[in-house]
Design a protein around this motif. Sequence first.
Motif, mmCIF file in Angstrom:
data_model
loop_
_atom_site.group_PDB
_atom_site.id
_atom_site.type_symbol
_atom_site.label_atom_id
_atom_site.label_comp_id
_atom_site.label_asym_id
_atom_site.label_seq_id
_atom_site.Cartn_x
_atom_site.Cartn_y
_atom_site.Cartn_z
ATOM 1 N N VAL A 118 -2.820 -12.071 -24.698
ATOM 2 C CA VAL A 118 -4.165 -11.241 -25.147
ATOM 3 C C VAL A 118 -4.464 -11.659 -26.591
ATOM 4 O O VAL A 118 -3.798 -11.466 -27.414
ATOM 5 C CB VAL A 118 -3.657 -9.825 -25.148
ATOM 6 N N LEU A 165 -11.693 -9.386 -27.440
ATOM 7 C CA LEU A 165 -10.518 -9.626 -26.818
ATOM 8 C C LEU A 165 -10.630 -10.642 -25.791
ATOM 9 O O LEU A 165 -11.703 -10.766 -24.902
ATOM 10 C CB LEU A 165 -9.944 -8.373 -25.998
ATOM 11 N N LEU A 193 -9.008 -11.615 -22.369
ATOM 12 C CA LEU A 193 -7.840 -11.313 -21.654
ATOM 13 C C LEU A 193 -7.450 -12.017 -20.547
ATOM 14 O O LEU A 193 -8.136 -12.559 -20.095
ATOM 15 C CB LEU A 193 -8.365 -9.789 -21.108
ATOM 16 N N LEU A 197 -6.130 -8.125 -16.438
ATOM 17 C CA LEU A 197 -6.312 -7.212 -17.228
ATOM 18 C C LEU A 197 -7.905 -6.843 -17.735
ATOM 19 O O LEU A 197 -8.050 -5.626 -18.227
ATOM 20 C CB LEU A 197 -5.704 -7.316 -18.749
ATOM 21 N N VAL A 212 -8.681 -3.017 -18.643
ATOM 22 C CA VAL A 212 -9.285 -2.584 -20.120
ATOM 23 C C VAL A 212 -10.565 -2.061 -20.163
ATOM 24 O O VAL A 212 -10.978 -1.156 -20.930
ATOM 25 C CB VAL A 212 -9.108 -4.026 -20.904
ATOM 26 N N MET A 268 -12.061 1.550 -21.712
ATOM 27 C CA MET A 268 -12.940 1.591 -22.896
ATOM 28 C C MET A 268 -14.027 2.413 -22.369
ATOM 29 O O MET A 268 -14.586 3.495 -23.043
ATOM 30 C CB MET A 268 -13.426 0.040 -22.990
#
Length: 217
Positions: free
Chosen positions: A53, A71, A73, A77, A81, A85
Amino acid sequence: MRRSSSPSPRASRERAALVRRGPLVIEDDYDGEFRYDRKLVGAVQALAPERVVYIGTASKTLAPALRLAWLVLPRELVDPVLAAMTAAGWRPPVLDQLVLADMIDSGAYDRHARRSRAAYRGRRDQLLGALPEGLRPAGISAGLHLVLPLPEGVSEQQVVAAARRRSLTVDGLGRQWIRAGEDRPQGLVLGYGTPARHAFAPTVDILTRTLRDVGLR
């Protein structure tokens, strides 16, 4: 924004093998644009994108108040994620993101980073030139701060207190330890990115006076 890898092919293979065998790696590249004496180091994420990550931010290159970060990722993921969020109600500022994207596309971000790197290198060199010759600072090849180990007989508490008497704030190395202890090395963490341009030279002068106050010449 991510920097291309530059290590030797053998080093790249070894690093990639280590990453792939181990747990998920979090690569926090918060000031990777500021390397002064060596070539920029490539991101580990490029070697094993499904095991790393990658975290980046504009807080050092532009301004912390922008609160812009990113990010990169592994594919598996991305959805979790984004869901987390959304559930947390976190909404990045759209206009600021568009401005940053335009800076990147136009090359303005890279030009700004190069100018900033030259300016901070000048500050670093000025600070190094002002330190007593017997001290051997560490971490000077990158970033916006250096670590100054203190010789035996001089404690960081002494220096911090002496600096405070001159209205200067410096951080002791002890604040960075997870567990404090008397056997820890004594030192200072000296940042050189914060003072305004007109205040930097006077600040360095106050620091050198402070070091003389505790017997470091």
